[in-house]
Design an enzyme around this catalytic site. Structure first.
Site, PDB file in Angstrom:
ATOM      1  N   HIS A 106     -24.213  -6.965  -5.292  1.00 61.63           N
ATOM      2  CA  HIS A 106     -23.000  -7.804  -5.129  1.00 61.63           C
ATOM      3  C   HIS A 106     -21.721  -6.976  -5.297  1.00 61.63           C
ATOM      4  CE1 HIS A 106     -25.742 -11.303  -5.651  1.00 61.63           C
ATOM      5  NE2 HIS A 106     -26.298 -10.513  -6.561  1.00 61.63           N
TER       6      HIS A 106
ATOM      7  N   SER B   7      -1.743  10.697   7.829  1.00 62.11           N
ATOM      8  CA  SER B   7      -0.948   9.614   8.381  1.00 62.11           C
ATOM      9  C   SER B   7       0.308  10.211   8.992  1.00 62.11           C
ATOM     10  CB  SER B   7      -0.574   8.643   7.262  1.00 62.11           C
ATOM     11  OG  SER B   7       0.633   7.983   7.558  1.00 62.11           O
TER      12      SER B   7
ATOM     13  N   LYS C 283      -1.448  10.720   2.513  1.00 64.51           N
ATOM     14  CA  LYS C 283      -2.705  10.139   2.981  1.00 64.51           C
ATOM     15  C   LYS C 283      -3.740  11.170   3.420  1.00 64.51           C
ATOM     16  CE  LYS C 283      -3.676   6.357   3.373  1.00 64.51           C
ATOM     17  NZ  LYS C 283      -3.322   5.272   4.302  1.00 64.51           N
TER      18      LYS C 283
ATOM     19  N   GLU D 141     -14.797   5.613   9.596  1.00 66.38           N
ATOM     20  CA  GLU D 141     -14.291   4.346  10.131  1.00 66.38           C
ATOM     21  C   GLU D 141     -14.656   4.184  11.605  1.00 66.38           C
ATOM     22  OE1 GLU D 141     -10.106   3.350   8.675  1.00 66.38           O
ATOM     23  OE2 GLU D 141     -10.413   5.368   7.919  1.00 66.38           O
TER      24      GLU D 141
END
Ligand code: ARG
Length: 458
Positions: free
Chosen positions: A156, A277, A283, A290
């Site tokens: 979970h 970024s 970043k 992804e």
């Protein structure tokens, strides 16, 4: 270029319809398979006396030339051709005249495209399995280096029990071994030759289908001509196997994305597999993971597209089926590029053992072991479970952790507690003691690595 089917109509098809009808942009990548298939067919026609041997020899020699010309870039595939089959046949006839027109005896594009596609996908499947093996190897090596690195295992997405990082990532190796098996299994089932099924009903010519099947590396000919030209199960099975593979890569990606966040900080991806970024200078983004997660949707789409194409078409061949290659090729292209980036991304990933150990310390991750401690000393497990729950509630209220409660306090909960308790609830000890077969202990991890090694060296 004159249509190979001009006759019943003049073949003067509307320009937009012509382009719509053409599959050359997709199937030109099967040029080698198409030509090899045609060479085997011509040899068989010659041997069976269906066409004169000299013609067969001429056809075979010219086809060999066409293939090397294409591969050496001396012959460009005409983008206006209807498909690779008609392009090759037209080029052949252009080069050798009348003999070339005999190649299509006792054959249809329907069995031809089915044989080409199977041969093409056979190679794609083998290449994909190799790439899966590379990824398994990368995971195996990373696991071997980290068998004693303890981290929280989750259910979970809540901290559940301590596991080793090695054990966690080896779960993906197990999935990938099944993925390779599924692809190989589908490829094995696909390896029968439809050549000679002709348009749908077979032919009155005395073919030797076993000969062409053998020549082209198939285990034998298919048994029903109608099924041979209307079956695309092999595309669907392979896309199914690729979809499951992508689902696994996507779950792994999701974990890598989470783990490389500042909140987790369990891993750091190498600069070679990270991006920045355009505006936020701090970043470092896990774009590769992804993209793999994102491209999973694409491969599912390919599978669903083809299932939907096939669901309503009557036997035998229908032009709808031309959509098979775009979907299946895209599935393989996508899965392969993901695997190519995934293996080195894992190989170069830095494991932050300190961060994982820290996370494993908080959060009552060894509560099960606390309950087991009592159960091993005669307290019924259900009672031990409840007592431990009360201890956790007490800690939460006091803002402390289980390893900082003094022994006297423990004894208030149960007289069974003794000072040997503390090492028993240390995450590393708890992980190392889970020696049950397939458990997280380093011994079990080594056994898993042994299994993986036998898979990798088979
Ligand atoms: N380009 C076609 C395909 O990919 C080849 C088969 C054409 N057959 C036909 N009967 N029109 O499916």
């Amino acid at each position: 270029m004159e249509k190979i089917w001009a006759g019943r109509t003049d073949g003067k098809i509307d320009a937009v319809a012509d382009d719509f009808n053409s599959s050359i942009r997709v199937d030109s990548r099967m040029a080698r398979q198409d030509i090899t298939g045609s060479m085997a067919h011509a040899a068989m026609l010659g041997k069976q006396g269906i066409i004169p041997r000299e013609d067969a020899d001429k056809i075979i020699a010219a086809l060999a030339e066409i293939l090397s010309d294409i591969e050496e870039g001396k012959l460009a595939i005409d983008p206006r051709a209807e498909d690779i089959h008609s392009f090759v046949e037209a080029t052949l006839t252009e080069r050798i005249g009348e003999a070339g027109k005999k190649l299509h005896t006792a054959r249809s594009r329907n069995d031809q495209v089915a044989v080409d596609t199977r041969m093409y996908l056979r190679d794609e499947a083998a290449e994909t399995v190799e790439l899966i093996r590379d990824l398994i190897r990368a995971i195996r090596d990373k696991a071997a280096e980290n068998a004693e690195v303890v981290m929280p295992g989750y259910t979970h997405l809540q901290r559940a029990q301590p596991v080793s990082f090695a054990h966690h990532i080896l779960a993906y190796a197990m999935m990938l071994i099944r993925d390779a098996g599924r692809i190989e299994d589908a490829a094995r089932r696909m390896n029968l030759s439809p050549l000679g099924a002709c348009a749908l009903a077979g032919t009155t010519f005395p073919l030797d289908r076993k000969m062409t099947a053998k020549e082209l590396g198939f285990d034998g000919p298919t048994l029903n001509s109608i099924d041979s030209v209307s079956d695309r199960d092999f595309c669907i099975e392979l896309l199914g196997a690729l979809s499951i593979l992508m689902m696994h890569l996507s779950r792994f990606s999701e974990e890598i994305i989470l783990w490389s966040s500042s909140e987790f900080g369990y891993v750091e991806l190498d600069n070679a597999y990270s991006t920045g970024s355009s505006i936020m200078p701090q970043k470092k983004n896990p774009d590769m993971a992804e993209l793999c997660r994102g491209k999973t949707g694409r491969v599912y789409g390919d599978l669903i597209a083809l299932l939907t194409v096939m669901k309503g078409i009557p036997l035998a061949y229908n032009k709808d089926m031309q959509e098979d290659k775009e979907a299946t090729f895209d599935g393989f292209d996508t899965a392969k590029v993901c695997l190519r980036v995934f293996a080195p991304m894992i190989g170069t990933m830095r494991v932050r053992a300190d961060r994982m150990a820290e996370a494993a310390k908080g959060g009552f991750i060894t509560a099960t072991d606390l309950a087991d401690y009592l159960a091993k000393r005669g307290v019924p497990f259900r009672t031990a479970y409840k007592l431990t729950g009360q201890i956790v509630a007490y800690c939460v209220k006091e803002g402390i952790t289980a390893d900082t409660i003094p022994l006297e306090k423990y004894k208030e909960f149960s007289p069974v507690f003794d000072s040997d308790l503390y090492p028993e609830i240390d995450p590393l000890t708890c992980m190392k003691k889970r020696l049950s077969e397939g458990g997280t202990a380093p011994e079990s991890v080594m056994a898993q690595i042994g299994y993986i090694d036998s898979f990798l060296t088979r």
